[in-house]
Enzyme design. Structure first.
Site, PDB file in Angstrom:
ATOM      1  N   GLU A 112       0.845  -1.204   0.000  1.00 33.28           N
ATOM      2  CA  GLU A 112       0.000   0.000   0.000  1.00 33.28           C
ATOM      3  C   GLU A 112       0.880   1.255   0.000  1.00 33.28           C
ATOM      4  O   GLU A 112       0.604   2.222  -0.708  1.00 33.28           O
ATOM      5  CB  GLU A 112      -0.935  -0.023   1.220  1.00 33.28           C
ATOM      6  CG  GLU A 112      -1.913  -1.191   1.113  1.00 33.28           C
ATOM      7  CD  GLU A 112      -2.988  -1.196   2.185  1.00 33.28           C
ATOM      8  OE1 GLU A 112      -2.617  -1.348   3.367  1.00 33.28           O
ATOM      9  OE2 GLU A 112      -4.182  -1.056   1.850  1.00 33.28           O
ATOM     10  N   GLU A 132      -3.731 -10.123   3.589  1.00 27.81           N
ATOM     11  CA  GLU A 132      -4.939  -9.763   4.346  1.00 27.81           C
ATOM     12  C   GLU A 132      -6.037 -10.796   4.158  1.00 27.81           C
ATOM     13  O   GLU A 132      -6.750 -11.149   5.103  1.00 27.81           O
ATOM     14  CB  GLU A 132      -5.469  -8.385   3.898  1.00 27.81           C
ATOM     15  CG  GLU A 132      -4.636  -7.210   4.329  1.00 27.81           C
ATOM     16  CD  GLU A 132      -3.508  -6.861   3.357  1.00 27.81           C
ATOM     17  OE1 GLU A 132      -3.103  -7.742   2.558  1.00 27.81           O
ATOM     18  OE2 GLU A 132      -3.032  -5.725   3.395  1.00 27.81           O
TER      19      GLU A 132
HETATM   20  C1  1HE Z   1       6.257  -9.027  12.024  1.00 22.49           C
HETATM   21  C2  1HE Z   1       5.593  -8.892  10.782  1.00 22.49           C
HETATM   22  C3  1HE Z   1       4.371  -8.156  10.761  1.00 22.49           C
HETATM   23  C4  1HE Z   1       7.386 -10.034  10.459  1.00 22.49           C
HETATM   24  N1  1HE Z   1       3.920  -7.657  11.928  1.00 22.49           N
HETATM   25  N2  1HE Z   1       5.761  -8.487  13.136  1.00 22.49           N
HETATM   26  N3  1HE Z   1       1.756  -8.925   6.915  1.00 22.49           N
HETATM   27  C5  1HE Z   1       1.978 -10.253   6.815  1.00 22.49           C
HETATM   28  O1  1HE Z   1       1.088 -11.066   6.957  1.00 22.49           O
HETATM   29  C6  1HE Z   1       3.393 -10.659   6.550  1.00 22.49           C
HETATM   30  C7  1HE Z   1       3.953 -11.387   7.766  1.00 22.49           C
HETATM   31  N4  1HE Z   1       5.373 -11.616   7.664  1.00 22.49           N
HETATM   32  C8  1HE Z   1       5.917 -12.627   6.922  1.00 22.49           C
HETATM   33  O2  1HE Z   1       5.243 -13.336   6.204  1.00 22.49           O
HETATM   34  C9  1HE Z   1       7.405 -12.821   7.028  1.00 22.49           C
HETATM   35  O3  1HE Z   1       7.846 -12.141   8.190  1.00 22.49           O
HETATM   36  C10 1HE Z   1       8.209 -12.284   5.818  1.00 22.49           C
HETATM   37  C11 1HE Z   1       7.939 -13.184   4.588  1.00 22.49           C
HETATM   38  C12 1HE Z   1       7.870 -10.844   5.486  1.00 22.49           C
HETATM   39  C13 1HE Z   1       9.721 -12.322   6.173  1.00 22.49           C
HETATM   40  O4  1HE Z   1      10.059 -13.641   6.630  1.00 22.49           O
HETATM   41  P1  1HE Z   1      11.382 -13.839   7.512  1.00 22.49           P
HETATM   42  O5  1HE Z   1      11.563 -15.323   7.667  1.00 22.49           O
HETATM   43  O6  1HE Z   1      12.521 -13.061   6.943  1.00 22.49           O
HETATM   44  O7  1HE Z   1      11.102 -13.146   8.927  1.00 22.49           O
HETATM   45  P2  1HE Z   1      10.255 -13.719  10.174  1.00 22.49           P
HETATM   46  O8  1HE Z   1      11.089 -14.704  10.952  1.00 22.49           O
HETATM   47  O9  1HE Z   1       8.916 -14.168   9.758  1.00 22.49           O
HETATM   48  O10 1HE Z   1      10.036 -12.410  11.053  1.00 22.49           O
HETATM   49  C14 1HE Z   1      11.100 -11.774  11.759  1.00 22.49           C
HETATM   50  C15 1HE Z   1      10.473 -10.973  12.867  1.00 22.49           C
HETATM   51  O11 1HE Z   1       9.637  -9.960  12.304  1.00 22.49           O
HETATM   52  C16 1HE Z   1       9.570 -11.809  13.763  1.00 22.49           C
HETATM   53  O12 1HE Z   1       9.614 -11.246  15.048  1.00 22.49           O
HETATM   54  P3  1HE Z   1      10.500 -11.915  16.233  1.00 22.49           P
HETATM   55  O13 1HE Z   1      10.303 -10.981  17.398  1.00 22.49           O
HETATM   56  O14 1HE Z   1       9.941 -13.284  16.420  1.00 22.49           O
HETATM   57  O15 1HE Z   1      11.918 -11.935  15.715  1.00 22.49           O
HETATM   58  C17 1HE Z   1       8.202 -11.563  13.166  1.00 22.49           C
HETATM   59  O16 1HE Z   1       7.147 -11.761  14.113  1.00 22.49           O
HETATM   60  C18 1HE Z   1       8.316 -10.105  12.809  1.00 22.49           C
HETATM   61  N5  1HE Z   1       7.360  -9.731  11.777  1.00 22.49           N
HETATM   62  N6  1HE Z   1       6.312  -9.522   9.832  1.00 22.49           N
HETATM   63  C19 1HE Z   1       4.619  -7.815  13.070  1.00 22.49           C
HETATM   64  N7  1HE Z   1       3.678  -7.954   9.625  1.00 22.49           N
HETATM   65  C20 1HE Z   1      -3.375  -0.903   6.699  1.00 22.49           C
HETATM   66  S1  1HE Z   1      -3.910  -2.457   6.678  1.00 22.49           S
HETATM   67  C21 1HE Z   1      -2.625  -3.433   6.094  1.00 22.49           C
HETATM   68  C22 1HE Z   1      -2.849  -4.853   6.476  1.00 22.49           C
HETATM   69  C23 1HE Z   1      -1.622  -5.696   6.310  1.00 22.49           C
HETATM   70  O17 1HE Z   1      -0.566  -5.209   5.999  1.00 22.49           O
HETATM   71  S2  1HE Z   1      -1.845  -7.339   6.602  1.00 22.49           S
HETATM   72  C24 1HE Z   1      -0.329  -8.066   6.131  1.00 22.49           C
HETATM   73  C25 1HE Z   1       0.524  -8.318   7.301  1.00 22.49           C
END
Ligand code: 1HE
Length: 258
Positions: A112, A132
């Protein structure tokens, strides 16, 4: 000038670089980051003519910080989404054009944000998704208004229905990015484009940012009238007159030399 905790800014000549700086959270966009983006784009220093948004770490942005999506009720959710809209509008309809340099995940709210920018450069590692649909929510940061203008409504619906991941190459073909480059050279390309954009007449950049998207939302009759109005204003500026005189004196670059 650094007063931010989730982003970093740097001025290079006429270009403002804005770096998303939460690599440990994959540049997930929490309220703090969102509000820092708003502050930056509400206070573009004089002399800056173009901005480049890029990101630290292996990903552009993992979208909305899901850890903040706790127990919001409908009214709070509405206000939160409207806050995103306010900030994305500040990026799209601010005072300078914005180039986004993408790599790794550009998903959800990250897409976005990228869609609110004016030009997107994607490194080969970039991938796009709208998780989403699978997370049981709906986009709230402006994607439903902006993304179909880039890729069409059917493609956006498919991304949300199926959770499909779009590669950098596919994204470039369908119109998410306008440039695709090798890994590691996106920022250089973004700065090169920003430098070109900075050299345009101010009224042309203004019209591209503020008038062209409004024309796209009009009926054809209204659109053509708006086009005539802005083209009359643009051709009347001293910058335009000077550039045309240079061309007629055979002193301006030809098409292909820009
Ligand atoms: C996060 C987030 C997040 C990672 N919010 N903390 N977005 C998503 O559904 C995408 C979610 N994220 C992923 O699918 C993956 O993180 C990635 C593919 C982007 C990257 O993977 P990777 O293996 O490099 O990283 P990871 O091990 O998944 O994440 C590393 C850390 O970042 C981990 O935290 P930690 O404290 O355990 O180390 C994750 O929890 C954190 N992290 N993504 C919070 N999104 C205005 S409305 C918009 C609505 C949306 O955007 S919905 C889509 C949300």
């Amino acid at each position: 000038m650094e007063k931010y905790s989730t982003i970093r800014t740097e001025i290079q000549g006429e270009i403002l670089l804005v770096q998303l700086n939460r690599p440990e959270k994959r540049n997930a966009i929490n309220d703090a980051l969102l509000l820092e983006i708003e502050t930056v784009f509400s206070n573009i220093p004089s002399g800056v003519k173009c901005a480049v948004i890029h990101a630290k770490g292996n990903h552009f942005s993992a979208g909305l910080d899901l850890s903040e999506l706790t127990e919001r009720n409908a009214v709070q959710g509405l206000h939160h989404s409207r806050m995103w809209h306010r900030v994305m509008d500040k990026v799209q309809f601010g005072t300078v054009p914005v180039v986004a340099v993408l790599h790794g995940a550009c998903v959800g709210g990250g897409l976005e944000l990228a869609s609110a920018c004016h030009i997107r450069v994607a490194e080969a590692s970039t991938f796009y998704a709208l998780p989403e649909g699978q997370r049981g929510i709906f986009v709230g940061g402006g994607a439903s208004a902006r993304l179909p203008k880039l890729i069409g409504m059917a493609r956006m619906a498919d991304m949300m229905f199926t959770g499909r991941v779009i590669t950098a190459e596919e994204g470039n073909t369908i119109g998410i990015s306008q440039y695709m480059v090798e890994e590691g050279v996106g920022l250089e390309k973004g700065i090169q484009l920003a430098t070109k954009i900075s050299g345009n007449a101010g009224m042309t950049n203004y019209a591209l940012m503020h008038v062209l998207p409004r024309i796209a939302d009009c009926t054809q009759e209204q659109a053509l009238m708006m086009e005539s109005l802005i083209s009359a204003i643009a051709q009347d500026t001293p910058e335009a007159k000077d550039r045309l005189k240079l061309f007629l004196a055979n002193k301006a670059k030809k098409v292909g030399e820009f």
